[in-house]
Write an enzyme that holds these catalytic residues in place. Structure first.
Site, PDB file in Angstrom:
ATOM      1  N   LYS A 169      20.040  20.718   9.942  1.00 45.18           N
ATOM      2  CA  LYS A 169      19.517  19.386   9.603  1.00 45.18           C
ATOM      3  C   LYS A 169      20.584  18.319   9.823  1.00 45.18           C
ATOM      4  CE  LYS A 169      16.099  21.277   6.443  1.00 45.18           C
ATOM      5  NZ  LYS A 169      15.903  21.813   5.091  1.00 45.18           N
ATOM      6  N   GLN A 213      18.630  21.291  -0.996  1.00 44.42           N
ATOM      7  CA  GLN A 213      18.190  22.449  -0.222  1.00 44.42           C
ATOM      8  C   GLN A 213      17.636  23.536  -1.149  1.00 44.42           C
ATOM      9  OE1 GLN A 213      18.016  22.833   3.213  1.00 44.42           O
ATOM     10  NE2 GLN A 213      16.968  24.748   2.724  1.00 44.42           N
ATOM     11  N   ASP A 271      11.525  14.756   0.526  1.00 50.35           N
ATOM     12  CA  ASP A 271      10.583  15.877   0.625  1.00 50.35           C
ATOM     13  C   ASP A 271       9.166  15.489   0.234  1.00 50.35           C
ATOM     14  OD1 ASP A 271      11.906  18.172   1.617  1.00 50.35           O
ATOM     15  OD2 ASP A 271      13.024  18.347  -0.254  1.00 50.35           O
TER      16      ASP A 271
END
Ligand SMILES: NC(=O)c1ccc[n+]([C@@H]2O[C@H](COP(=O)([O-])OP(=O)(O)OC[C@H]3O[C@@H](n4cnc5c(N)ncnc54)[C@H](OP(=O)(O)O)[C@@H]3O)[C@@H](O)[C@H]2O)c1
Length: 292
Positions: free
Chosen positions: A59, A103, A126
């Site tokens: 990422k 994460q 998210d």
């Protein structure tokens, strides 16, 4: 309709969808930078799980390629709830940070849901904070959970009609099934579906999946969706996966490829679109912070 199926399903790969999203994000990042804002996606890793560390590296590389700053906080595996909260608070308070990713998974002694709650909803990349899910339920703009958003984009990109069709979502989890059902039932050209959600409380769920135009597996039980659970010619999307070590075990049994009309590949389907949507949410949050 004949039950004798000899055709192979049309593949619905995620990579071209993700590339199209990245092209759009690149332009939006360039516009922000030209106006003096460097969009920043901060990442938090707790512990040393090699798979999680690998996802973070991937990422961060993507962030750099797209022109994002990506400050990173790495906490030890024995970090306390207070340590994690303090790390999130420091990113919440930093005006140069526009989006925060913790994460998943985090060590078992920590509560991921509690960590998500700590994130400022204005930086919820998210789209899983209750405020974001509430906005989705209310039909208000805001960050949308990445995997559901990626599935809507994937169907649209590949020209799979969704509006007015019967979509059955297998699974009602908070990350995938539940927000996906809300998303695909929204009033929009790429959604507008008649959505049914089935789960472990519906033992004869195949009665529903067998009549669906589009079946989306969102469970996390390898091979749970088999050819006898789908209508010949139906569109099948595999969202649920379980990892055994590095091995990825999808919800959708491979034999569905001989029955479905179109199907996501076992590897490279929903995954790439999920990551792309993370960056789309990140640029959107940076835009919101700059021009609220
Ligand atoms: N590809 C990606 O990038 C990506 C991203 C995010 C998530 N995922 C995957 O998507 C899956 C779902 O994620 P989630 O967080 O939403 O999971 P979750 O919260 O664990 O939800 C799983 C759902 O599946 C249902 N279920 C479990 N066993 C079942 C069975 N035997 N028959 C019928 N339904 C059953 C559960 O029913 P109950 O509600 O009745 O318990 C629940 O609704 C996971 O495999 C996850 O790894 C993939």
């Amino acid at each position: 309709m004949s039950e004798q199926v000899t055709t192979t399903a049309r593949p619905l790969p995620g990579a071209p969808v993700a590339e199209a999203v990245y092209a759009e994000v690149t332009d939006r990042v360039a516009a922000l930078r030209a106006a003096g804002t460097v969009p920043a996606l901060a990442t938090v890793l707790v512990g040393d799980d090699p798979a999680s560390a690998g996802y973070i590296r991937m990422k961060q590389q993507r962030a750099a390629d797209l022109g994002f700053a990506s400050p990173h906080l790495h906490l030890p595996a024995d970090a306390s709830t207070a340590d994690l909260a303090a790390a999130i608070d420091s990113l919440n308070a930093d005006p140069a940070v526009h989006a925060i990713l913790v994460q998943h998974p985090i060590p078992a002694h920590l509560d991921y849901a509690r960590a998500l709650l700590r994130i400022d909803p204005a930086k919820d990349v998210d789209g899983l904070h209750p405020t974001s899910l509430g906005r989705l339920a209310a039909g208000l703009p805001g960050p949308v959970p990445c995997t559901p958003a990626g599935i809507e984009a994937l169907l649209a990109f590949h020209g799979v009609p969704v509006a007015g069709r019967d979509v059955v979502v297998l699974g009602r989890g908070t990350t995938l099934g539940r927000p996906l059902a809300m998303l695909l039932a929204q009033k929009r050209a790429t959604a507008d579906a008649a959505v049914t959600v089935v789960h472990s409380g519906v033992p004869d769920w195949a009665r529903h999946t067998r009549r669906a135009d589009i079946v989306i597996a969102a469970v996390g039980v390898p091979g749970i969706l088999c050819p006898e659970h789908i209508r010949p010619g139906a569109v099948v999307v595999g969202g649920g996966v379980r990892y055994e070590g590095r091995r990825l075990l999808p919800d959708v049994d491979e034999a569905c490829e001989a029955v479905a009309g179109a199907i996501t590949p076992r590897v490279g389907g929903v995954g790439p679109t999920t990551v792309a949507m993370l960056f789309r949410n990140a640029v959107e949050l940076a835009e919101q912070a700059t021009h609220p």
